[in-house]
Design a protein around this motif. Sequence first.
Motif, PDB file in Angstrom:
ATOM      1  N   GLU A  63      38.270   1.660  26.932  1.00 13.33           N
ATOM      2  CA  GLU A  63      37.089   2.455  27.289  1.00 13.33           C
ATOM      3  C   GLU A  63      36.931   2.502  28.809  1.00 13.33           C
ATOM      4  OE1 GLU A  63      33.924   0.453  25.275  1.00 13.33           O
ATOM      5  OE2 GLU A  63      33.775  -1.161  26.740  1.00 13.33           O
TER       6      GLU A  63
ATOM      7  N   ASN B  85      42.193   1.015  21.936  1.00 12.50           N
ATOM      8  CA  ASN B  85      40.830   0.490  22.096  1.00 12.50           C
ATOM      9  C   ASN B  85      40.516   0.229  23.568  1.00 12.50           C
ATOM     10  OD1 ASN B  85      39.386  -0.283  19.326  1.00 12.50           O
ATOM     11  ND2 ASN B  85      41.598  -0.519  19.070  1.00 12.50           N
TER      12      ASN B  85
ATOM     13  N   THR C 273      37.712  -2.393  24.555  1.00 10.57           N
ATOM     14  CA  THR C 273      36.465  -2.532  23.809  1.00 10.57           C
ATOM     15  C   THR C 273      36.274  -4.011  23.498  1.00 10.57           C
ATOM     16  OG1 THR C 273      37.597  -2.232  21.683  1.00 10.57           O
ATOM     17  CG2 THR C 273      36.723  -0.251  22.773  1.00 10.57           C
TER      18      THR C 273
ATOM     19  N   LEU D 110      44.527   8.025  28.641  1.00  8.70           N
ATOM     20  CA  LEU D 110      43.218   8.353  29.211  1.00  8.70           C
ATOM     21  C   LEU D 110      43.189   9.783  29.723  1.00  8.70           C
ATOM     22  CD1 LEU D 110      42.360   5.060  31.139  1.00  8.70           C
ATOM     23  CD2 LEU D 110      41.365   5.866  28.994  1.00  8.70           C
TER      24      LEU D 110
ATOM     25  N   GLU E 288      40.073  11.244  27.706  1.00  5.69           N
ATOM     26  CA  GLU E 288      38.804  10.923  28.362  1.00  5.69           C
ATOM     27  C   GLU E 288      38.266  12.105  29.161  1.00  5.69           C
ATOM     28  OE1 GLU E 288      36.547   8.536  28.641  1.00  5.69           O
ATOM     29  OE2 GLU E 288      37.457   7.280  27.094  1.00  5.69           O
TER      30      GLU E 288
ATOM     31  N   VAL F 278      38.190   0.456  33.868  1.00  4.42           N
ATOM     32  CA  VAL F 278      38.803   0.611  32.553  1.00  4.42           C
ATOM     33  C   VAL F 278      38.892  -0.772  31.914  1.00  4.42           C
ATOM     34  CG1 VAL F 278      40.893   1.276  31.303  1.00  4.42           C
ATOM     35  CG2 VAL F 278      40.097   2.654  33.229  1.00  4.42           C
TER      36      VAL F 278
END
Length: 487
Positions: free
Chosen positions: A369, A367, A385, A80, A84, A382
Amino acid sequence: MPLYSEGDSQRIVPDNNSKAPEPYRSPWRRDFARLIHSPSFRRLQGKTQVFPGHESDFYRNRLTHSLEVAQIAKSIAIRLNATEQHFVKEKLEPDIVEFAGLAHDLGHPPFGHNGEEALDECMRNHGGFEGNAQSLRIVSRLEKKTTAHQVEGTIRAFDANNEDLRRGLNLTYRSLAAILKYDEKIPERAADRAKPKEVVKGYYGEEEYLIRKIKDHVIGKDFSGKLKTIECSIMDIADDIAYSTYDLEDNFKAGFLTPMGLFALDDEIYAEVANTIRQRAAKQYPEFENDVIDADLVRQTLYFVFKEMLFGVSDDLKATVRSRELGWGVKKMMVAAEVQDLSRNLARDGYQRVQFTSQLVQVFLSNIEVVPHEKYPQLHNVRLTLPAFLHVEVLKNITFHAIIKSPGLQVVEYRGKDIIKSIFTSLNQKDGVRLLPDDFQAICKGAPEMRRMRAICDFIAGMTDRYALEFYGRLYGTNQLTIHKPL
């Protein structure tokens, strides 16, 4: 508001001002070290994950599971930070995430969830028992690192008024927040529970003041909502990933399941798995219409998980299937035989198992998000998906319903529950505290009923499976009596 602030690194008991902060080691790394060196962490090696440890050295225990969760969690944090936009300016602290993974199962009692149920039943009108609540209690109170009274070399666990001065490992508030999965006080009495006979996930009433302090330092004094930090949500995902992959690997190794066996379970199991996933999806993905989650979707998800490993029919077999000389029954038999052989090899071959689980973990890690919190970045959520979530949940819950609820393991867990309740009954009877080690006797001496009951519960919860069996045997005569081996 920044992701991390000065309040995060403050501790329950302020550090001695004469000791300068170590420039080469962060407060979170110090927390990590305190945990690694603690007895409660070491005892995880003697607590069951899925299969009892004495059955085989191969199976995971709570310690190896926690190590795997910590590694996955830290990998998520590192990924991340690199991918991100939310963490371009201010990075996540991987050490806090790793700490959370290592500490998340500290509070699990012997014999798994049935041990948890047994202690909760014993404590149902005295504040209850729950594994996550016990984890927080261990690091903030029970571990013998620090008390609120340490003057001129003297350390007191209780003051002259019998007030509890224990402060556990004296961790930073941000590390404590990272293991607070359920911000809900467990009712003192069973009658005050929404479901009186079910374990309530949360924290004990004795820790209510600490929870308020954690919120004050991590978020701010004006915060009145539920607390689940980003590090805690990462740990939660890592735990689910580990359950869904490595517990399945243990099942294949044990011979309780084969990959093809997952497709031939009772219809009720697929329905139960679908129902469990629907409930979890409603909480984590409120925007998703979860009515589509049914038994058929569970089977379809299993197919996609094992598609490449099991259902990629060889070229030779394809040629055979195309042959007009063979009847459909023979062709069907040949396809079934090849798939069964692939399934058996995946279950038995260590190389294939490791490749399979490694690929799954990598897919799940890719996967992830972030659902940002509008006001508090500490509360960014967090999650997986949705497709990855469905895969993880199907694998995790298939294992639970097909194996953990199977007769063989239920007999073991039922026996464990009986052992825990019998030990508690003996220690809670008149003069039963005399059976406790000296330090627990000291806690119980002159203590009100609530504290005495909690001390007995703490003692039993800290046992390994082996020690619980041994202690039970010494109480009830199932092994040779001894006065030389200490409690």
